[in-house]
Design an enzyme around this catalytic site. Structure first.
Site, PDB file in Angstrom:
ATOM      1  N   GLY A 201       8.037  -1.288  -0.132  1.00 16.79           N
ATOM      2  CA  GLY A 201       7.383  -2.139  -0.976  1.00 16.79           C
ATOM      3  C   GLY A 201       6.752  -1.683  -1.941  1.00 16.79           C
ATOM      4  O   GLY A 201       6.856  -0.336  -2.266  1.00 16.79           O
ATOM      5  N   ASN A 202       5.765  -2.404  -2.841  1.00 16.49           N
ATOM      6  CA  ASN A 202       4.970  -1.894  -3.747  1.00 16.49           C
ATOM      7  C   ASN A 202       3.556  -2.646  -3.861  1.00 16.49           C
ATOM      8  O   ASN A 202       3.267  -3.296  -2.908  1.00 16.49           O
ATOM      9  CB  ASN A 202       5.540  -2.117  -5.191  1.00 16.49           C
ATOM     10  CG  ASN A 202       5.851  -3.521  -5.545  1.00 16.49           C
ATOM     11  OD1 ASN A 202       4.901  -4.349  -5.911  1.00 16.49           O
ATOM     12  ND2 ASN A 202       7.000  -4.106  -5.616  1.00 16.49           N
ATOM     13  N   ARG A 203       2.639  -1.763  -4.519  1.00 17.95           N
ATOM     14  CA  ARG A 203       1.232  -2.204  -4.327  1.00 17.95           C
ATOM     15  C   ARG A 203       0.850  -3.562  -5.239  1.00 17.95           C
ATOM     16  O   ARG A 203      -0.349  -3.835  -5.377  1.00 17.95           O
ATOM     17  CB  ARG A 203       0.269  -0.958  -4.611  1.00 17.95           C
ATOM     18  CG  ARG A 203       0.434   0.119  -3.583  1.00 17.95           C
ATOM     19  CD  ARG A 203      -0.458   1.289  -4.036  1.00 17.95           C
ATOM     20  NE  ARG A 203      -1.591   0.734  -4.470  1.00 17.95           N
ATOM     21  CZ  ARG A 203      -1.933   1.213  -5.724  1.00 17.95           C
ATOM     22  NH1 ARG A 203      -1.346   2.036  -6.673  1.00 17.95           N
ATOM     23  NH2 ARG A 203      -3.170   0.867  -6.067  1.00 17.95           N
ATOM     24  N   SER A 204       1.825  -4.303  -5.789  1.00 18.79           N
ATOM     25  CA  SER A 204       1.353  -5.375  -6.662  1.00 18.79           C
ATOM     26  C   SER A 204       0.661  -6.349  -5.663  1.00 18.79           C
ATOM     27  O   SER A 204       1.215  -6.852  -4.635  1.00 18.79           O
ATOM     28  CB  SER A 204       2.374  -5.923  -7.106  1.00 18.79           C
ATOM     29  OG  SER A 204       2.215  -7.318  -7.663  1.00 18.79           O
TER      30      SER A 204
END
Ligand code: CTP
Length: 392
Positions: A201-204
């Protein structure tokens, strides 16, 4: 914003606590001006705790600071909830025999009233005439709703629910410059599963996308928010479609884009996903010291929207870049907008401490030819408004 909540003496005064709370939670400063009668229905300590400010009642308190006019002069908005038949009559006549009357007369701020009374009083010609007078002066009237009244009777006269009053009040002071627009906003970050318990995933956090959706609703647009794994709760006022992966986001965007006249792709989409998702948890004993994954590229959703763009549809993309140098950042943005073909590209710097997951943002907006059309820095709500200004 500095909001005065005027509370007058009706049983619905207990619901005014919800109005005060909603304004405070939305980040506004609230001064409660309550009549003596209102304080028979709801306690001063409750209102002071919820508003985080002293409650003002008497004309003869704070005389040295000329409080009877100062509160009104400083107000950006005045909301009277509940507004009894008596208080509406006083307002229509311009009476100033208490602190609330003085506050309203001394103010140039927009006034919103939420009437609450028994049906007979609401339907009385005197009340109707007073409301006509108030409306003719530009005062916004919210409700009343129809339903169960204080006693066994029911009918029109019940004060509107606090959230409806707050939404209507904020609408009354927000230009409805996006009325009639149908806007699709994506927010958050996609997660690509590896096995039943893990993902890439990513940190958005989704904060910027949600802020855009909220601001668009406040400005009169009809909004669909497609939300991928938000860190925050989306407000009830938004129509939300929840998705997890990039492929799910693509399917939801493709469907919703058919009826949207604007698409704003604020979501951080995973560029790659694991080629295979295994059915059982990946085990260390079987993998050994290292683990290699094969990832395959996800479709470019933004490019797909641009390729299938309907006549007149406006497409806005985002560019999340870690490049610290402004010129180099702009060069990346210009290359990206040319590659994506969107009408605008909102370039924002992201990093360990910037952009993702923070309360503020700094953006540069490029048009399709790479020319800077706007720049903004500040809360994600204020940045959202600058982006929406492009549409207005
Ligand atoms: N985007 C998309 N589909 C993808 C990747 C990105 O729709 N598979 C959208 C994002 O929502 C954003 C824009 O494209 O509006 C740019 O995203 P960004 O991550 O900055 O760029 P990428 O296209 O992924 O390119 P790179 O990561 O190589 O910079």
């Amino acid at each position: 914003m500095n909001i005065v909540v005027g509370i007058t003496g009706g049983i619905a005064a207990y619901k005014a606590v919800g109005v005060v709370r909603a304004f405070v939670l939305a980040g506004h400063t609230v001064q409660v001006v309550a009549t003596e009668a209102a304080l028979r229905f709801v306690g001063r300590p409750t209102l002071e705790a919820i508003s985080r400010n002293p409650v003002h009642t008497s004309l003869f308190d704070g005389v040295a600071e000329v409080r009877h006019v100062m509160i009104g002069q400083r107000a950006d908005l005045i909301v009277v909830a509940p507004a009894t038949a008596n208080s509406l009559a006083k307002l229509a006549a311009g009476l100033a025999d208490d602190l609330l009357g003085n506050t309203i007369l001394a103010s140039t701020a927009p006034v919103v009233v939420a009437p609450a009374m028994h049906t007979e009083m609401w339907q009385n010609p005197a009340t109707r005439a007073n409301l006509d007078t108030l409306r003719a002066r530009g005062i916004t009237v919210v409700g009343p709703a129809s339903g169960q009244l204080t006693g066994a009777d029911s009918g029109p006269g019940r004060m509107s629910e606090p959230d409806d009053i707050v939404a209507a009040a904020l609408r009354a002071i927000t230009p409805q410059d996006l009325a009639g627009r149908r806007i699709l906003v994506t927010a958050g970050g996609t997660r690509e599963p590896l096995d039943p318990v893990r993902y890439i995933g990513n940190r958005s956090s989704g904060r910027q996308g949600v802020a855009i959706a909220e601001a668009a609703v406040a400005r009169g647009a009809t909004v669909t928010l497609i939300a991928a794994n938000l860190d925050i709760l989306a407000p009830d006022t938004l129509e939300v479609v929840s998705v997890g992966t990039a492929l799910e986001l693509q399917a939801a965007v493709t469907a919703a884009a058919e009826t949207a006249d604007t698409v704003i792709m604020a979501a951080a989409v995973a560029d790659y996903r694991p080629e295979a998702i295994v059915d059982a948890k990946i085990k260390k004993e079987q993998q050994g010291d290292t683990l290699s994954l094969t990832l395959v590229q996800n479709p470019d959703i933004l490019r797909g929207v641009v390729e299938n763009r309907r006549d007149g549809q406006v497409v806005i993309g985002f560019a999340a870049e870690t490049e610290p140098d402004r010129d180099a950042l702009l060069a990346l943005g210009r290359a990206k907008v040319a590659r994506k073909g969107s009408d605008y590209l909102v370039v924002n710097r992201v990093g360990w401490t910037e952009g993702f997951g923070t309360e503020t943002n700094a953006i540069i907006i490029l048009d399709s030819t790479g020319v800077i059309v706007s720049e903004a820095e500040g809360s994600k709500a204020s940045v959202a408004d600058r982006i929406l200004d492009l549409l207005a």
